[in-house]
Scaffold this active site. Sequence first.
Site, PDB file in Angstrom:
ATOM      1  CE  LYS A  36     -29.305  39.737  11.877  1.00 35.87           C
ATOM      2  NZ  LYS A  36     -30.555  39.175  11.866  1.00 35.87           N
ATOM      3  NE  ARG A 132     -36.477  36.432   7.462  1.00 32.00           N
ATOM      4  CZ  ARG A 132     -35.904  37.273   8.023  1.00 32.00           C
ATOM      5  NH1 ARG A 132     -35.579  38.413   7.416  1.00 32.00           N
ATOM      6  NH2 ARG A 132     -35.572  37.101   9.324  1.00 32.00           N
ATOM      7  CE1 TYR A 255     -16.833  63.800 -10.139  1.00 32.69           C
ATOM      8  CE2 TYR A 255     -17.325  62.910  -7.903  1.00 32.69           C
ATOM      9  CZ  TYR A 255     -16.491  63.113  -9.181  1.00 32.69           C
ATOM     10  OH  TYR A 255     -15.300  62.401  -9.016  1.00 32.69           O
ATOM     11  CG  MET A 302     -15.043  56.387  -3.802  1.00 32.27           C
ATOM     12  SD  MET A 302     -13.851  55.529  -4.807  1.00 32.27           S
ATOM     13  CE  MET A 302     -14.932  55.267  -6.175  1.00 32.27           C
TER      14      MET A 302
HETATM   15  C1  LIG Z   1     -31.561  39.611  12.947  1.00 31.67           C
HETATM   16  C2  LIG Z   1     -32.416  38.972  13.863  1.00 31.67           C
HETATM   17  C3  LIG Z   1     -33.047  39.335  14.889  1.00 31.67           C
HETATM   18  C4  LIG Z   1     -32.508  40.662  15.658  1.00 31.67           C
HETATM   19  O1  LIG Z   1     -33.405  41.717  14.982  1.00 31.67           O
HETATM   20  P1  LIG Z   1     -33.129  43.275  15.447  1.00 31.67           P
HETATM   21  O2  LIG Z   1     -34.291  43.664  14.764  1.00 31.67           O
HETATM   22  O3  LIG Z   1     -31.911  43.770  15.066  1.00 31.67           O
HETATM   23  O4  LIG Z   1     -33.222  43.088  16.992  1.00 31.67           O
HETATM   24  C5  LIG Z   1     -33.836  38.707  15.528  1.00 31.67           C
HETATM   25  N1  LIG Z   1     -34.212  37.457  15.137  1.00 31.67           N
HETATM   26  C6  LIG Z   1     -33.931  37.017  13.888  1.00 31.67           C
HETATM   27  C7  LIG Z   1     -34.267  35.543  13.466  1.00 31.67           C
HETATM   28  C8  LIG Z   1     -32.891  37.574  13.075  1.00 31.67           C
HETATM   29  O5  LIG Z   1     -32.492  37.111  12.149  1.00 31.67           O
END
Ligand SMILES: *Cc1c(COP(=O)(O)O)cnc(C)c1O
Length: 360
Positions: A36, A132, A255, A302
Amino acid sequence: MYPERGTRADICLAHLQHNIEAFKNKHNGPLIGVVKADAYGHGLARITDALLGCDALAVATIEEAIQLRTFIPDKRILLLEGVFNRAELELAVEKNFDVVIHQAYQLELLMAFEVITPVIDVWLKIDTGMHRLGFDWSDYPQALHRIQQSKMVRDVRLMAHFAQSDQPDCDQTRQQIERNQMLQAHGLEVSFSNTGAVLNGLSQDREWARVGLGLYGISPLAESDASDFNLKPVMRVSAKLIAIKNLKQGQPVGYGARFICPGDMPVGVVGMGYADGYPWSDGHSHVVIRDRQAAVIGRVSMDMLAVDLSAVSAPQIGEPVEIWGNRQPVEQVARDLHTIPYTLVCGITGRVKFHVIEQA
Ligand SMILES: *Cc1c(COP(=O)(O)O)cnc(C)c1O
């Protein structure tokens, strides 16, 4: 010869493949590569060829899944948040995505889909204590029962997620493990563990482990680096020294004058700032120049940050500066900046030039 700005991210596919093999050795069961957020900022299109060792892949959104399907026509692709409406469900069927079902509205979408032969694999997400996503522990059996009645569902699997995989002995994790074991009594395939759980030895034999951060050679566990687990960093971010100044004792840098030179000292300006993805901060971190640590001084701006060059003999304009990578793990930068490595790799911006390298 004039220098170029040269701010870049090198993506090492050999390290990615090494890490996939390392997880296959650590975990006794199928491996879901979590890609993702554009493969945690590494660039999905760049790395797909190196992902073939994974048994399945997972993304968060339908757009990510559609993009991934164009690269990988025949691997299982899992939508971790499921679908949000009928059109997405139709796309999931058409493109053969697996869907997570975590709330009643998604169950209703399934039940309203009229087909005569099963067309989709479903992962029922159960809230074992993270609070969650997922059906409540008390009423998931009804959801499971309804899914098993649906004419559209081919296979159903069970999924849960750890809230504190980095704390294997805490009460919450113990309760989640206990519930995971109860879920296994259904005799269905299951998926419980993320990177932290696998590295802490919490994954169950034969479960589908969902590994994200670790694939990229990064450890999510406090006080540990990926090398402690024989993982290798896939992303190396570097920039260049674009200016060098010899400052006098008492002169401020940057800055807000947040750094005052304690003595006469050489200061380097590096072409990496918060618009490139280096967090805005007040000088608590380091970069690496020729195997020497150089402290970031003053405020990150920046497009630039300033470093103390005292430890670097005869520094040159145009010299490479490692921001994170093989010499300084991103985990260390995250600790110094009071953040997590996930945000650092996801935060590298489009201004940084990416290069795929075969071997670091
Ligand atoms: C992002 C995600 C993972 C992966 O987690 P990592 O800590 O990056 O291995 C696994 N399960 C779900 C549901 C996630 O959203």
